[in-house]
Design a protein around this motif. Structure first.
Motif, PDB file in Angstrom:
ATOM      1  N   ILE A  35      -0.243  -0.974   0.758  1.00  0.00           N
ATOM      2  CA  ILE A  35       0.431  -1.202  -0.530  1.00  0.00           C
ATOM      3  C   ILE A  35       0.591  -2.714  -0.669  1.00  0.00           C
ATOM      4  CG2 ILE A  35       2.448  -0.718  -1.962  1.00  0.00           C
ATOM      5  CD1 ILE A  35       2.904   1.827  -0.374  1.00  0.00           C
ATOM      6  N   VAL A  36      -0.087  -3.296  -1.668  1.00  0.00           N
ATOM      7  CA  VAL A  36      -0.167  -4.762  -1.751  1.00  0.00           C
ATOM      8  C   VAL A  36       0.483  -5.350  -2.992  1.00  0.00           C
ATOM      9  CG1 VAL A  36      -2.276  -4.832  -0.350  1.00  0.00           C
ATOM     10  CG2 VAL A  36      -2.458  -4.739  -2.852  1.00  0.00           C
ATOM     11  N   GLY A  37       0.848  -4.511  -3.960  1.00  0.00           N
ATOM     12  CA  GLY A  37       1.421  -5.065  -5.172  1.00  0.00           C
ATOM     13  C   GLY A  37       2.346  -4.094  -5.865  1.00  0.00           C
ATOM     14  N   TYR A  38       3.261  -4.651  -6.645  1.00  0.00           N
ATOM     15  CA  TYR A  38       4.284  -3.836  -7.312  1.00  0.00           C
ATOM     16  C   TYR A  38       4.699  -4.526  -8.599  1.00  0.00           C
ATOM     17  CZ  TYR A  38       8.964  -2.023  -8.279  1.00  0.00           C
ATOM     18  OH  TYR A  38      10.064  -1.487  -8.895  1.00  0.00           O
ATOM     19  N   ASN A  39       4.941  -3.710  -9.617  1.00  0.00           N
ATOM     20  CA  ASN A  39       5.482  -4.221 -10.875  1.00  0.00           C
ATOM     21  C   ASN A  39       6.467  -3.185 -11.395  1.00  0.00           C
ATOM     22  OD1 ASN A  39       5.830  -5.858 -13.096  1.00  0.00           O
ATOM     23  ND2 ASN A  39       3.798  -5.495 -13.985  1.00  0.00           N
ATOM     24  N   GLY A  40       7.716  -3.587 -11.585  1.00  0.00           N
ATOM     25  CA  GLY A  40       8.725  -2.623 -12.025  1.00  0.00           C
ATOM     26  C   GLY A  40      10.000  -3.344 -12.427  1.00  0.00           C
ATOM     27  N   ASP A  50       4.313   0.114 -11.482  1.00  0.00           N
ATOM     28  CA  ASP A  50       2.943   0.143 -10.968  1.00  0.00           C
ATOM     29  C   ASP A  50       2.937  -0.227  -9.490  1.00  0.00           C
ATOM     30  OD1 ASP A  50       1.387  -0.032 -13.763  1.00  0.00           O
ATOM     31  OD2 ASP A  50       2.932  -1.579 -13.777  1.00  0.00           O
ATOM     32  N   TYR A  51       2.205   0.542  -8.699  1.00  0.00           N
ATOM     33  CA  TYR A  51       1.952   0.188  -7.300  1.00  0.00           C
ATOM     34  C   TYR A  51       0.459  -0.073  -7.142  1.00  0.00           C
ATOM     35  CZ  TYR A  51       6.589   1.806  -5.963  1.00  0.00           C
ATOM     36  OH  TYR A  51       7.947   1.961  -5.838  1.00  0.00           O
ATOM     37  N   VAL A  52       0.099  -1.136  -6.430  1.00  0.00           N
ATOM     38  CA  VAL A  52      -1.304  -1.480  -6.193  1.00  0.00           C
ATOM     39  C   VAL A  52      -1.608  -1.236  -4.718  1.00  0.00           C
ATOM     40  CG1 VAL A  52      -3.080  -3.253  -6.395  1.00  0.00           C
ATOM     41  CG2 VAL A  52      -1.087  -3.304  -7.920  1.00  0.00           C
ATOM     42  N   LEU A  53      -2.675  -0.455  -4.456  1.00  0.00           N
ATOM     43  CA  LEU A  53      -3.070  -0.136  -3.082  1.00  0.00           C
ATOM     44  C   LEU A  53      -4.483  -0.634  -2.833  1.00  0.00           C
ATOM     45  CD1 LEU A  53      -0.756   1.971  -3.799  1.00  0.00           C
ATOM     46  CD2 LEU A  53      -1.669   3.291  -1.890  1.00  0.00           C
ATOM     47  N   ALA A  54      -4.725  -1.153  -1.628  1.00  0.00           N
ATOM     48  CA  ALA A  54      -6.046  -1.712  -1.335  1.00  0.00           C
ATOM     49  C   ALA A  54      -6.521  -1.282   0.047  1.00  0.00           C
ATOM     50  CB  ALA A  54      -5.994  -3.236  -1.415  1.00  0.00           C
ATOM     51  N   PRO A 148      -1.208 -10.972 -13.170  1.00  0.00           N
ATOM     52  CA  PRO A 148       0.060 -11.657 -13.416  1.00  0.00           C
ATOM     53  C   PRO A 148       1.192 -10.644 -13.626  1.00  0.00           C
ATOM     54  CG  PRO A 148      -1.695 -12.707 -14.653  1.00  0.00           C
ATOM     55  CD  PRO A 148      -2.287 -11.465 -14.045  1.00  0.00           C
ATOM     56  N   GLY A 149       2.375 -10.984 -13.143  1.00  0.00           N
ATOM     57  CA  GLY A 149       3.535 -10.110 -13.290  1.00  0.00           C
ATOM     58  C   GLY A 149       3.795  -9.249 -12.069  1.00  0.00           C
ATOM     59  N   TYR A 150       2.752  -8.996 -11.279  1.00  0.00           N
ATOM     60  CA  TYR A 150       2.916  -8.162 -10.092  1.00  0.00           C
ATOM     61  C   TYR A 150       3.467  -8.992  -8.941  1.00  0.00           C
ATOM     62  CZ  TYR A 150       0.304  -4.295 -12.186  1.00  0.00           C
ATOM     63  OH  TYR A 150      -0.099  -3.274 -12.993  1.00  0.00           O
ATOM     64  N   ARG A 151       4.323  -8.371  -8.143  1.00  0.00           N
ATOM     65  CA  ARG A 151       4.863  -9.009  -6.956  1.00  0.00           C
ATOM     66  C   ARG A 151       4.049  -8.541  -5.748  1.00  0.00           C
ATOM     67  NH1 ARG A 151      10.878  -7.229  -5.717  1.00  0.00           N
ATOM     68  NH2 ARG A 151       9.917  -5.620  -4.438  1.00  0.00           N
ATOM     69  N   ASP A 152       3.734  -9.460  -4.844  1.00  0.00           N
ATOM     70  CA  ASP A 152       3.020  -9.052  -3.625  1.00  0.00           C
ATOM     71  C   ASP A 152       3.892  -8.134  -2.788  1.00  0.00           C
ATOM     72  OD1 ASP A 152       0.905 -10.578  -4.332  1.00  0.00           O
ATOM     73  OD2 ASP A 152       1.144 -12.094  -2.766  1.00  0.00           O
TER      74      ASP A 152
END
Ligand code: FE2
Length: 361
Positions: A35-40, A50-54, A148-152
């Motif tokens: 799990i590498v990114g988050y926006n909320g 949003d959760y970003v997975l890589a 942009p806007g997402y937190r690591d």
């Protein structure tokens, strides 16, 4: 020949889901994604998360509404958790959007620049089959990880060797396959790689048709399926009924060590379709010499097919949602560029057995 619509690659696949935190946890703990990114709420996004997975070059995004009556949750209420966006990285977003629209695409959203301290990302979207869209983005002027806007975030999974998206399959309504084939040709300059008719893809009971489309550089491959008349209801009809229209049926993720990848997935409880033992008795005759141990493949349920250029190994999960809609394929290519035609019959019979258990055959 000139590529009339340059696309670098699939950038990410966004899922709309009911609960993004739990989806992220599932893909982290079963498929081994980081799990590498988050926006909320914590990053100032007030109505969705949003959760970003890589994992290697694969990137999945899970998006859920966090307020009542959000349009996104109405889509999830109708379709269940689903693949909403198969996003492309392109050289020039404005050119791509303008060109796609002038060639007949419908807009999903107009070009916009997203910006934060890490730089700028230009993005736009067009509609494809069903509720699915193709975002087109370019992050050449962006230093951050995703958008942009997402937190690591740094919540590592335990990766299992998944490398990249191999192909994404769309199921469309009866009579619509050629409409969408033409759309990918006309709008995005795709070429048709292969065509399978109902004689290629049929069992005693059900049938379907499929055409495989590929973009200019060959990195984006989209098979498109439609149901064909048979004695019983095909898996495509089942999908269309439970999904509520056309949508993404499966995503194939590529590995370079399928025995390792699938062993790990099975140890973590992921369920796969099972073919009869007879499949492995006929296998040496059908595919000739392969590097892998057939006993081991049989134990794991991995399928093999050969074409003129080499062979491939593949396996299909059962649906990963409550509805019999989205599933995954794990694919390992050893020279073969095809899609496992020799496995279609065994595979579709396995799906029919599952459909029979669900009462949807
Ligand atoms: Fe596939």
């Amino acid at each position: 020949m000139q590529d009339s619509f340059p696309i670098r690659k699939v950038d990410h696949i966004r899922h709309y889901v009911g609960n993004a935190r739990q989806s992220a946890y599932y893909y982290q703990h079963v498929f081994g994604f980081n799990i590498v990114g988050y926006n909320g709420l914590e990053t100032g996004q007030r109505d969705k998360v949003d959760y970003v997975l890589a994992q290697d070059q694969l990137r999945l995004v899970f998006t859920a509404a966090i307020v009542p009556d959000h349009p996104l949750s109405k889509l999830v209420a109708k379709h269940g958790d689903f693949v909403q966006d198969i996003a492309f990285e392109v050289d020039d977003v404005d050119w791509s959007y303008k060109t796609a629209i002038s060639r007949g695409a419908e807009s999903a959203y107009e070009p916009v620049t997203l910006e934060d301290d890490d730089g700028k990302v230009r993005t736009a979207g067009i509609k494809t089959y069903g509720r699915t869209i193709h975002t087109m983005l370019n992050r050449d002027r962006f230093e951050g990880r995703f958008l942009p806007g997402y937190r690591d975030m740094n919540e590592p999974g335990d990766p299992i060797g998944l490398i990249e998206v191999d192909h994404c399959v769309g199921n469309v309504e009866l009579g619509q396959m050629n409409v969408w084939v033409k759309w990918y040709q006309d709008v995005l300059g795709f070429k048709q790689l292969i065509s399978f008719d109902d004689k290629d893809i049929s069992t005693e009971y059900t049938a379907l048709m499929s055409k495989v489309m590929s973009n200019g550089n060959g990195r984006v491959k989209f098979p498109i399926n439609e149901p064909a008349p048979g004695k019983k209801r095909s898996q495509i009809d089942e999908f269309l009924d439970f999904f509520g229209g056309a949508g993404c049926q499966h995503v194939a993720m590529r590995t370079d060590d399928i025995v390792h990848t699938v062993s790990r997935l099975q140890a973590r409880g992921l369920q796969f379709l099972v073919v009869p033992r007879a499949y492995y008795e006929e296998l040496p005759k059908r595919v000739g010499k392969i590097d892998e141990d057939i006993g081991e493949l049989s134990q794991l349920g991995i399928l093999v097919d050969r074409d003129d250029e080499g062979y491939l190994l593949q396996i299909f999960t059962k649906p990963i949602t409550d509805r019999p809609t989205l599933f995954y394929e794990i694919i390992h290519r050893k020279g073969a560029k095809s899609f496992g035609k020799g496995n279609f019959k065994a595979l579709f019979e396995a799906i029919e057995r599952e459909q029979a258990l669900r009462g949807t055959l």
